[in-house]
Scaffold this motif. Structure first.
Motif, short mmCIF file in Angstrom:
data_model
loop_
_atom_site.label_atom_id
_atom_site.label_comp_id
_atom_site.label_asym_id
_atom_site.label_seq_id
_atom_site.Cartn_x
_atom_site.Cartn_y
_atom_site.Cartn_z
N GLN A 63 55.11 24.35 51.00
CA GLN A 63 56.21 23.55 50.97
C GLN A 63 57.25 24.41 50.27
OE1 GLN A 63 56.81 20.63 52.81
NE2 GLN A 63 58.78 21.01 52.21
N ALA A 64 58.31 25.04 51.23
CA ALA A 64 59.37 25.64 50.64
C ALA A 64 60.66 24.92 50.45
CB ALA A 64 59.68 27.08 51.33
N GLU A 65 61.29 24.87 49.41
CA GLU A 65 62.65 24.01 49.45
C GLU A 65 63.68 24.71 49.66
OE1 GLU A 65 62.81 21.71 45.70
OE2 GLU A 65 63.55 23.49 44.62
N ALA A 66 63.56 26.13 49.27
CA ALA A 66 64.60 27.11 49.60
C ALA A 66 63.77 28.44 49.63
CB ALA A 66 65.53 27.30 48.12
N GLY A 67 64.73 29.34 50.07
CA GLY A 67 64.27 30.90 50.51
C GLY A 67 65.29 31.78 50.26
N PHE A 68 65.18 32.86 49.58
CA PHE A 68 66.33 33.95 49.35
C PHE A 68 65.83 35.30 50.11
CE2 PHE A 68 65.95 30.72 46.13
CZ PHE A 68 66.94 30.33 45.96
N ILE A 69 66.88 35.86 50.74
CA ILE A 69 66.75 37.13 51.26
C ILE A 69 67.71 38.13 51.05
CG2 ILE A 69 65.32 36.30 53.25
CD1 ILE A 69 67.84 36.31 54.98
N ALA A 70 67.57 39.37 50.87
CA ALA A 70 68.53 40.42 50.65
C ALA A 70 69.80 40.59 51.63
CB ALA A 70 68.12 41.79 50.41
N ARG A 71 70.87 40.35 51.41
CA ARG A 71 72.14 40.38 52.46
C ARG A 71 72.18 41.66 53.12
NH1 ARG A 71 75.68 39.86 47.93
NH2 ARG A 71 75.68 37.77 48.18
N GLU A 72 71.62 42.67 52.48
CA GLU A 72 71.79 44.02 53.24
C GLU A 72 70.81 43.69 54.58
OE1 GLU A 72 71.89 44.87 49.01
OE2 GLU A 72 70.83 43.37 50.00
N ILE A 73 69.63 42.83 54.67
CA ILE A 73 69.10 42.64 56.02
C ILE A 73 69.70 42.65 57.06
CG2 ILE A 73 68.67 40.39 55.84
CD1 ILE A 73 65.72 40.85 56.72
N THR A 74 70.91 42.03 57.06
CA THR A 74 71.91 41.63 58.11
C THR A 74 72.33 42.81 58.91
OG1 THR A 74 72.67 39.54 57.17
CG2 THR A 74 74.05 40.85 58.86
N GLU A 75 72.40 44.09 57.93
CA GLU A 75 72.88 45.23 58.61
C GLU A 75 71.43 46.20 59.19
OE1 GLU A 75 75.99 47.07 59.29
OE2 GLU A 75 76.71 45.03 59.14
N GLU A 76 70.49 46.29 58.21
CA GLU A 76 69.34 47.17 58.26
C GLU A 76 68.29 46.60 59.26
OE1 GLU A 76 69.52 50.15 57.10
OE2 GLU A 76 71.54 49.77 56.28
N ASN A 77 68.11 45.24 59.14
CA ASN A 77 66.92 44.55 59.89
C ASN A 77 67.20 43.41 60.66
OD1 ASN A 77 64.22 44.31 60.52
ND2 ASN A 77 63.48 44.83 58.57
N PRO A 78 68.30 43.45 61.43
CA PRO A 78 68.39 42.04 62.09
C PRO A 78 67.54 41.43 62.81
CG PRO A 78 69.47 43.94 63.22
CD PRO A 78 68.92 44.45 62.03
N GLU A 79 66.37 42.04 63.35
CA GLU A 79 65.26 41.41 64.11
C GLU A 79 64.27 40.53 62.92
OE1 GLU A 79 61.28 42.97 66.00
OE2 GLU A 79 63.20 43.92 66.93
#
Length: 128
Positions: A63-79
Protein backbone atom coordinates in the motif's frame (compact mmCIF):
# COMPACT_ATOMS: atom_id res chain seq x y z
CA UNK A 1 3.34 -22.40 0.26
CA UNK A 2 2.06 -18.89 -0.41
CA UNK A 3 -0.53 -18.92 -3.19
CA UNK A 4 -0.99 -15.23 -4.09
CA UNK A 5 0.87 -11.96 -3.96
CA UNK A 6 4.61 -11.56 -3.53
CA UNK A 7 6.26 -14.97 -3.46
CA UNK A 8 9.83 -13.74 -3.05
CA UNK A 9 10.28 -14.57 0.61
CA UNK A 10 12.79 -11.80 1.30
CA UNK A 11 10.56 -9.12 -0.21
CA UNK A 12 7.40 -10.53 1.40
CA UNK A 13 9.06 -10.56 4.84
CA UNK A 14 10.44 -7.04 4.43
CA UNK A 15 7.10 -5.62 3.27
CA UNK A 16 5.32 -7.27 6.21
CA UNK A 17 7.56 -5.24 8.53
CA UNK A 18 6.69 -1.87 6.95
CA UNK A 19 4.73 0.74 8.85
CA UNK A 20 3.03 3.96 7.81
CA UNK A 21 5.44 6.40 6.10
CA UNK A 22 8.34 3.91 5.80
CA UNK A 23 10.17 4.31 2.48
CA UNK A 24 10.69 1.63 -0.17
CA UNK A 25 12.91 2.19 -3.22
CA UNK A 26 12.62 0.25 -6.43
CA UNK A 27 15.82 0.93 -8.34
CA UNK A 28 17.50 0.38 -11.67
CA UNK A 29 20.81 -1.46 -11.66
CA UNK A 30 22.82 1.78 -11.46
CA UNK A 31 21.35 3.54 -8.43
CA UNK A 32 23.91 3.73 -5.60
CA UNK A 33 22.87 1.61 -2.62
CA UNK A 34 23.52 3.53 0.61
CA UNK A 35 25.57 1.73 3.22
CA UNK A 36 23.44 0.08 5.88
CA UNK A 37 20.21 -0.04 3.85
CA UNK A 38 18.78 -3.51 3.19
CA UNK A 39 18.95 -4.30 -0.53
CA UNK A 40 17.26 -7.21 -2.24
CA UNK A 41 18.95 -7.59 -5.60
CA UNK A 42 16.72 -9.25 -8.18
CA UNK A 43 18.95 -8.52 -11.18
CA UNK A 44 20.28 -11.46 -13.15
CA UNK A 45 21.20 -9.83 -16.49
CA UNK A 46 21.02 -6.36 -18.01
CA UNK A 47 17.35 -5.43 -18.29
CA UNK A 48 16.02 -8.36 -16.28
CA UNK A 49 13.84 -8.15 -14.39
CA UNK A 50 12.55 -4.87 -15.70
CA UNK A 51 11.75 -1.96 -13.42
CA UNK A 52 8.08 -1.80 -14.48
CA UNK A 53 7.56 -5.55 -13.96
CA UNK A 54 8.91 -5.33 -10.42
CA UNK A 55 6.97 -2.13 -9.67
CA UNK A 56 3.72 -3.77 -10.72
CA UNK A 57 4.38 -6.89 -8.65
CA UNK A 58 5.28 -4.85 -5.56
CA UNK A 59 2.23 -2.60 -5.87
CA UNK A 60 -0.03 -5.67 -5.93
CA UNK A 61 1.15 -6.39 -2.38
CA UNK A 62 2.19 -2.97 -1.00
CA UNK A 63 0.00 0.00 0.00
CA UNK A 64 1.76 3.12 -1.27
CA UNK A 65 0.37 6.51 -0.27
CA UNK A 66 2.90 8.46 -2.34
CA UNK A 67 5.59 7.97 -4.93
CA UNK A 68 8.57 10.11 -5.89
CA UNK A 69 10.44 9.99 -9.19
CA UNK A 70 13.27 12.03 -10.67
CA UNK A 71 12.05 14.85 -12.90
CA UNK A 72 14.90 14.03 -15.27
CA UNK A 73 12.94 10.94 -16.33
CA UNK A 74 10.64 13.12 -18.45
CA UNK A 75 13.43 13.95 -20.91
CA UNK A 76 15.55 10.83 -20.58
CA UNK A 77 13.08 7.96 -20.21
CA UNK A 78 9.48 8.90 -21.12
CA UNK A 79 8.46 5.28 -21.74
CA UNK A 80 9.25 4.20 -18.18
CA UNK A 81 7.78 7.47 -16.85
CA UNK A 82 4.50 6.66 -18.59
CA UNK A 83 4.50 3.15 -17.12
CA UNK A 84 5.09 4.53 -13.64
CA UNK A 85 2.32 7.11 -13.91
CA UNK A 86 -0.14 4.40 -15.00
CA UNK A 87 0.45 2.68 -11.66
CA UNK A 88 1.35 5.41 -9.16
CA UNK A 89 0.45 9.02 -8.52
CA UNK A 90 4.04 10.23 -8.35
CA UNK A 91 5.52 13.60 -7.47
CA UNK A 92 8.65 14.85 -9.21
CA UNK A 93 11.88 15.56 -7.34
CA UNK A 94 15.44 15.87 -8.59
CA UNK A 95 17.55 12.76 -9.00
CA UNK A 96 19.86 14.06 -6.27
CA UNK A 97 16.86 14.40 -3.92
CA UNK A 98 15.81 10.85 -4.80
CA UNK A 99 19.28 9.55 -3.91
CA UNK A 100 19.13 11.44 -0.58
CA UNK A 101 15.68 9.95 0.16
CA UNK A 102 17.05 6.48 -0.57
CA UNK A 103 19.36 6.89 2.44
CA UNK A 104 16.21 6.88 4.61
CA UNK A 105 14.66 3.80 2.96
CA UNK A 106 13.80 0.70 4.92
CA UNK A 107 14.38 -1.41 1.81
CA UNK A 108 15.78 -1.06 -1.71
CA UNK A 109 14.76 -3.56 -4.37
CA UNK A 110 17.33 -3.55 -7.19
CA UNK A 111 16.14 -4.56 -10.64
CA UNK A 112 18.12 -5.29 -13.79
CA UNK A 113 16.71 -2.17 -15.49
CA UNK A 114 19.40 -0.36 -17.46
CA UNK A 115 17.60 2.76 -18.64
CA UNK A 116 18.05 6.27 -17.18
CA UNK A 117 16.22 7.35 -14.03
CA UNK A 118 14.15 4.16 -13.66
CA UNK A 119 13.82 4.57 -9.89
CA UNK A 120 11.00 5.34 -7.50
CA UNK A 121 10.67 6.01 -3.79
CA UNK A 122 7.36 4.73 -2.42
CA UNK A 123 6.01 5.92 0.93
CA UNK A 124 4.06 3.26 2.76
CA UNK A 125 0.41 3.95 3.41
CA UNK A 126 -2.12 2.17 5.60
CA UNK A 127 -4.81 -0.26 4.51
CA UNK A 128 -7.55 1.18 6.72
Amino acid sequence: MKKHGMINRDIAAALAAFGHTDLLVIADCGLPIPKGIQCIDLSYRIGEPSFLTVLQAVLEDFQAEAGFIAREITEENPEVESGILEQVNAAYITHDELKKMSKEAKLIIRTGEATPYANIVLRSGVIF
